[in-house]
Scaffold this motif. Sequence first.
Motif, short mmCIF file in Angstrom:
data_model
loop_
_atom_site.label_atom_id
_atom_site.label_comp_id
_atom_site.label_asym_id
_atom_site.label_seq_id
_atom_site.Cartn_x
_atom_site.Cartn_y
_atom_site.Cartn_z
N ILE A 196 0.86 -1.19 0.00
CA ILE A 196 0.00 0.00 0.00
C ILE A 196 0.90 1.24 0.00
O ILE A 196 1.71 1.43 0.91
N PHE A 197 0.76 2.06 -1.04
CA PHE A 197 1.59 3.27 -1.14
C PHE A 197 0.74 4.52 -0.90
O PHE A 197 -0.25 4.76 -1.58
N THR A 198 1.16 5.33 0.08
CA THR A 198 0.43 6.56 0.40
C THR A 198 1.15 7.80 -0.15
O THR A 198 0.62 8.90 -0.07
N SER A 199 2.36 7.62 -0.70
CA SER A 199 3.11 8.77 -1.24
C SER A 199 4.21 8.30 -2.19
O SER A 199 4.56 7.12 -2.22
N PHE B 243 -1.38 -1.00 -4.21
CA PHE B 243 -2.58 -0.21 -3.94
C PHE B 243 -2.13 1.21 -3.57
O PHE B 243 -1.39 1.39 -2.61
N CYS B 244 -2.56 2.20 -4.38
CA CYS B 244 -2.08 3.57 -4.21
C CYS B 244 -3.26 4.52 -3.93
O CYS B 244 -4.34 4.34 -4.48
N VAL B 245 -3.01 5.54 -3.09
CA VAL B 245 -4.12 6.42 -2.71
C VAL B 245 -4.59 7.35 -3.84
O VAL B 245 -5.70 7.84 -3.81
N THR B 246 -3.72 7.59 -4.85
CA THR B 246 -4.16 8.39 -6.01
C THR B 246 -3.59 7.78 -7.30
O THR B 246 -2.62 7.02 -7.25
N GLU B 247 -4.18 8.17 -8.41
CA GLU B 247 -3.70 7.68 -9.72
C GLU B 247 -2.30 8.21 -9.99
O GLU B 247 -1.45 7.53 -10.57
N GLN B 248 -2.05 9.45 -9.55
CA GLN B 248 -0.73 10.08 -9.74
C GLN B 248 0.37 9.23 -9.10
O GLN B 248 1.42 8.99 -9.69
N ILE B 249 0.10 8.78 -7.88
CA ILE B 249 1.07 7.95 -7.17
C ILE B 249 1.19 6.59 -7.87
O ILE B 249 2.29 6.06 -8.04
N GLY C 13 -7.08 4.90 -5.68
CA GLY C 13 -8.30 5.60 -5.25
C GLY C 13 -8.40 6.94 -5.95
O GLY C 13 -7.49 7.36 -6.67
N ASN C 14 -9.49 7.64 -5.71
CA ASN C 14 -9.70 8.94 -6.37
C ASN C 14 -9.58 10.13 -5.44
O ASN C 14 -9.38 11.25 -5.89
N THR C 15 -9.69 9.89 -4.14
CA THR C 15 -9.75 11.03 -3.21
C THR C 15 -8.42 11.33 -2.52
O THR C 15 -8.27 12.37 -1.90
N GLY C 16 -7.46 10.39 -2.63
CA GLY C 16 -6.19 10.60 -1.91
C GLY C 16 -6.29 10.12 -0.47
O GLY C 16 -5.36 10.24 0.31
N LYS C 17 -7.46 9.56 -0.11
CA LYS C 17 -7.64 9.04 1.25
C LYS C 17 -7.65 7.51 1.20
O LYS C 17 -8.25 6.92 0.31
N ILE C 18 -7.04 6.92 2.21
CA ILE C 18 -6.90 5.46 2.25
C ILE C 18 -8.28 4.77 2.31
O ILE C 18 -8.48 3.70 1.76
N LEU D 96 -8.03 1.28 9.97
CA LEU D 96 -8.91 1.03 8.83
C LEU D 96 -8.78 -0.41 8.33
O LEU D 96 -9.77 -1.08 8.06
N LEU D 97 -7.55 -0.87 8.20
CA LEU D 97 -7.33 -2.24 7.71
C LEU D 97 -7.82 -3.27 8.73
O LEU D 97 -8.37 -4.30 8.37
N ASP D 98 -7.63 -2.95 10.01
CA ASP D 98 -8.13 -3.82 11.07
C ASP D 98 -9.66 -3.94 11.00
O ASP D 98 -10.23 -5.01 11.20
N SER D 99 -10.30 -2.79 10.71
CA SER D 99 -11.77 -2.77 10.68
C SER D 99 -12.34 -3.70 9.62
O SER D 99 -13.46 -4.18 9.72
N LYS D 100 -11.54 -3.97 8.57
CA LYS D 100 -11.99 -4.87 7.50
C LYS D 100 -11.34 -6.26 7.61
O LYS D 100 -11.43 -7.08 6.70
#
Length: 249
Positions: A60-63, A88-94, A112-117, A147-151
């Motif tokens: 999972i890449f956040t940046s 899995f990246c938080v934005t298409e740019q990343i 994702g589209n919002t930049g949020k995990i 968040l990951l724990d919740s799922k």
Amino acid sequence: MIKKILVSQPTPSSEKSPYYDIAREFGVELVFRPFIKVEGLSAKEFRQQKINILNYTAIIFTSRHAIDNFFTLAKELRVDIPETMKYFCVTEQIALYIQKYVQYRKRKVFFGNTGKIVDLLPQMVKHKTEKYLVPLSDVHNDDVKKLLDSKKLQHTECVMYRTVSNDFTQEEVDTFDYDMLIFFSPTGVRSLVKNFPDFKQGKVKIAAFGPATAKEVNDHKLKLNLEAPTSEYPSMTGALKAFLAKQKK
């Protein structure tokens, strides 16, 4: 009068940045100079976390920093990343930035589209059997973990890079004459105090983005003149524009 503003971020990559519109509209000089820099962990430091990258099937890449440091460490550790690895990246740019290191294939890169995990979660849940590795900075909260724990997803967080003070040269210290300073992280504020131990705010205005940054400004007994985001101004550029317009009046 505010004439010279120090923005503690890298120079915008696009000429269309709203900062340039602000400079033209209000006749101010904007200087972009990061107070912090990102430094990768060495292979030796990373090994201390006892994590084997090949035990994981998805990252999972956040940046972009996370991407750079993940692949740099893999190379140092002589780990060949399998072609089956999913990203899995938080934005298409990343997500597109991964092309710098591996061949981009739609079937293994998700974004994702919002930049949020949280926006990525539905896609991750579809891949429930994956073992997720989350490269992070040394300064991070537990939001991703919760968040990951919740799922009930299998995941491990690891530190791959750190945020450190980007120290000023003596010449920069001698010519430090700004009417306003804009900060985007608590580390940036700490860097100011480290580089300028005798800093006296006087008439210098200080702006902070995010509650943690604002708190750091207040903790150092500095006066906070502008805070973003707000419901009215979700971006720093929007808040800055309104602030300068008010000053002009």
